[in-house]
Design an enzyme around this catalytic site. Structure first.
Site, PDB file in Angstrom:
ATOM      1  NE  ARG A 371      59.479  49.005  89.783  1.00 30.28           N
ATOM      2  CZ  ARG A 371      58.615  49.836  89.213  1.00 30.28           C
ATOM      3  NH1 ARG A 371      57.649  49.343  88.446  1.00 30.28           N
ATOM      4  NH2 ARG A 371      58.712  51.144  89.401  1.00 30.28           N
ATOM      5  CD  GLU A 373      56.527  44.203  87.457  1.00 32.63           C
ATOM      6  OE1 GLU A 373      56.739  44.262  86.230  1.00 32.63           O
ATOM      7  OE2 GLU A 373      55.923  45.083  88.089  1.00 32.63           O
ATOM      8  NE  ARG A 379      53.313  46.659  78.490  1.00 27.15           N
ATOM      9  CZ  ARG A 379      52.311  47.501  78.712  1.00 27.15           C
ATOM     10  NH1 ARG A 379      52.284  48.672  78.087  1.00 27.15           N
ATOM     11  NH2 ARG A 379      51.353  47.187  79.540  1.00 27.15           N
ATOM     12  CG  HIS A 380      56.840  44.043  81.602  1.00 30.60           C
ATOM     13  ND1 HIS A 380      55.754  43.780  80.803  1.00 30.60           N
ATOM     14  CD2 HIS A 380      56.402  44.887  82.563  1.00 30.60           C
ATOM     15  CE1 HIS A 380      54.697  44.430  81.258  1.00 30.60           C
ATOM     16  NE2 HIS A 380      55.056  45.114  82.324  1.00 30.60           N
ATOM     17  CD  GLU A 522      52.924  52.865  82.328  1.00 26.22           C
ATOM     18  OE1 GLU A 522      53.911  53.342  82.912  1.00 26.22           O
ATOM     19  OE2 GLU A 522      52.484  51.727  82.555  1.00 26.22           O
ATOM     20  CB  SER A 525      53.313  55.439  86.276  1.00 17.32           C
ATOM     21  OG  SER A 525      52.265  55.343  87.209  1.00 17.32           O
ATOM     22  NE  ARG A 573      57.345  49.917  79.102  1.00 18.22           N
ATOM     23  CZ  ARG A 573      56.478  49.444  80.003  1.00 18.22           C
ATOM     24  NH1 ARG A 573      55.320  50.066  80.189  1.00 18.22           N
ATOM     25  NH2 ARG A 573      56.759  48.372  80.709  1.00 18.22           N
TER      26      ARG A 573
END
Length: 599
Positions: A371, A373, A379-380, A522, A525, A573
């Site tokens: 990802r 991002e 948490r990323h 979370e 998903s 996670r």
């Protein structure tokens, strides 16, 4: 007639000046440091020959053509002298380095080899490098297996030397092997241990790999995991020596509570920062807590596989190089693929669904996810391990929730029952309240979650995705009301879900989708997927995805496809939240985030 300044320069100056050499050249001669009149005369003679005009016999005027020749010769001599000095300095440094290396070699020889006069010289010393020369038939015992059942037996172990302490005619060693530690000791008696043997042991650097042979005896050693035994050493050899460490392992293994308690007592203990740990990750991984964290990570994958394989799932392996983005949006790593544009997979989503189209009705995969991002949060990550599953359904996405409910309860019970030792090691450095979960996982709708937040005084839009702060707040509210850290939130707004998510047939604002949370964050998903090619194409266009880039994916649904749904889980996670850790980088062996690409 000489200038008083010239007279003051001495005989050498006089000789040079009588030869018609100007003061500038005289200064150069003095710079080169001629020490005798003979040297000066010879220099003057050479300069006189160089400075004569062609056939005139007269000295050249300073600054003329011949003057330039003189300056050039002087510059060359100056450079030659500087080079000679540099060479002499380099040779001196080389001699000093050679002497230092010789001394280091002698010191190393004394530290690594036994005293040839020692009657027990065959019982210690560094052996030849292990190079697969032979198999001796020796049997090594794991530190974790050392217990009272082996008392009285000779044992041989290979482990890291965590600490060594010499005291007179004795030495105490702490050995470490993954999460297990044990004590070994030497006492001089001249029949099984000599003073030279003790000296050898105390000179082995911490974190070196050692072979220890000896008698296992009963002993109370509260500071070690093997607390009721110790090894009385009869033989010790260093297999691989450690160089200087970037930080002390004892500092890296210390809990925040220990540091705070020390501060309260007026003491100061070293704290090893996260960047220092990650820059030296190989060393950081050696702490018992870190070793246990990655055993738990392995266990999560093992339990994930067990639960799904027992439910007729098939493990698959899908491509990570794609022609188009699998999740849409800009968070994709673009790569050049043999001159064609491509990207790294944001998930195995397309291929899981295509496997369902190929009549593999229940599939899962454990693999890397990318990802792009720019999220520098706790948490990323830009690369993580995805635990993905997909399955055909008959009527509702809640069939997927049933499988996930069973899967995670099975996983939590397995971790608590089969890996309690590792969890205990982690909690020593990172204390945490055990995870609370229900035998039947709580399910609440997104709208119900919004009402809980609004009733608690929070102004949250009903159709926007939850912020990280609101997720945590909702997690606290759910725990207070229902007594669980683990719950399912479903029927999310359609506008915040990927293009392949099935819309809710009863309310176009919502979708047949869900997230699953641990401790208010979370971890999963998922949704029912769109299996109709017309609707799927329309949804892709709505999300601005060029359909030509995903045409093979769209085509997969044109020949009939089972209704299906699935989910994606972030491994790092899950481990972070189950163990109550504060940063996902603790659960990624070599983390990749927007700022870190090495080691």
């Amino acid at each position: 007639d000489m200038d008083p300044i010239d007279r003051g320069r001495g005989p050498l100056s006089f000789l040079l000046i009588t030869k018609g050499i100007d003061r500038h050249s005289l200064d150069c001669m003095q710079y080169f440091g001629y020490k005798s009149s003979e040297e000066a005369m010879e220099a003057a003679k050479q300069l006189e020959e160089l400075s004569l005009d062609s056939g005139s016999g007269n000295p050249a005027a300073p600054g003329g053509a011949d003057g330039k020749v003189i300056d050039s010769e002087l510059a060359a001599q100056r450079e030659a002298k500087k080079a000679a000095k540099a060479a002499e300095k380099a040779a001196k440094e080389a001699r000093k380095a050679a002497i230092k290396a010789e001394e280091e070699a002698r010191r190393l020889l004394l530290a690594t080899q036994p005293d040839p006069e020692d009657p027990l010289k065959d019982k210690y010393g560094d052996p030849p490098m292990v190079q697969s020369r032979e198999r001796t038939g020796k049997v090594w015992t794991q530190l974790a297996k050392l217990d009272s059942s082996l008392v009285g037996q000779e044992v041989l172990v290979r482990a890291r030397l965590q600490n060594v302490r010499g005291k007179g005619k004795s030495a105490f060693l702490v050995l470490r092997q993954q999460t297990a530690t044990a004590q070994a000791c030497l006492f001089v008696d001249n029949s099984t241990v000599t003073k030279q043997m003790v000296k050898y042991a105390t000179m082995i650097p911490k974190e070196s790999i050692v072979d220890i042979g000896g008698l296992l005896v009963e002993s109370k050693v509260e500071s070690c995991s093997q607390s009721d035994v110790e090894i009385q050493v009869r033989e010790i050899r260093c297999i691989s020596r450690s160089s200087e460490l970037p930080f002390d392992l004892a500092d890296a293994a210390r809990s925040e509570q220990e540091i705070d308690d020390a501060v309260a007592r007026g003491e100061k203990l070293a704290r090893v920062g996260q960047d220092t740990r990650l820059d030296n990750r190989v060393i950081d991984l050696r702490t018992p807590a870190n070793n246990a964290i990655f055993r738990i990570q392995s266990a999560v994958c093992q339990l994930f596989r067990e639960a799904l394989l027992s439910n007729d799932f098939v493990e698959i392996h899908t491509p990570k190089l794609l022609s188009g983005a699998s999740e849409g949006g800009a968070a994709v790593f673009h790569v050049d693929y043999m001159g064609r544009p491509a990207c790294l997979a944001q998930s195995p989503q397309f291929y899981k669904q295509m496997a369902i189209c190929g009549d593999m009705t229940r599939v899962f995969e454990i693999g890397s996810v990318f990802r792009a991002e720019d999220s520098n949060t706790h948490r990323h990550l830009t690369e993580f391990i995805g635990l993905d599953m997909e399955m055909a359904i008959y009527e509702s996405y809640e069939e997927v929730l049933d499988v996930l409910d069973h899967l995670f309860v099975y996983m939590f019970q397995g971790l608590e029952g089969r890996f309690a030792k590792e969890l205990a090691v982690i909690s020593q450095q990172y204390p945490v309240e055990p995870l609370k979960y229900l035998p039947k996982t709580l399910r609440i709708t997104f709208a119900e979650g919004i009402r809980l937040l609004q009733d608690a005084g929070h102004d949250v839009p009903p159709l926007d995705d939850l912020s990280t702060e609101m997720e945590r707040t909702l997690g606290k509210l759910v725990k207070d009301k229902y007594g669980t850290d683990f719950y399912i939130l479903h029927k999310f707004p359609l506008g915040v879900r990927p293009f392949y998510t099935m819309p809710d047939p009863e309310d176009e604002n919502y979708s047949a989708s869900f997230d699953i949370f641990i401790r208010g964050e979370e971890i999963i998903s998922g949704a029912q997927r769109v299996h109709d090619p017309v609707l799927l194409t329309a949804r892709a266009v709505e999300h601005g995805i060029p359909t030509e880039q995903i045409q093979s994916y769209l085509d997969a649904f044109k020949c009939g496809c089972y209704p299906h749904g699935g989910a994606g889980v972030g491994l790092e996670r899950v481990v972070m939240l189950f163990c109550g850790l504060n940063n996902i980088r603790k659960t990624s062996m070599f983390p990749r985030d927007p700022k870190r690409l090495a080691p």
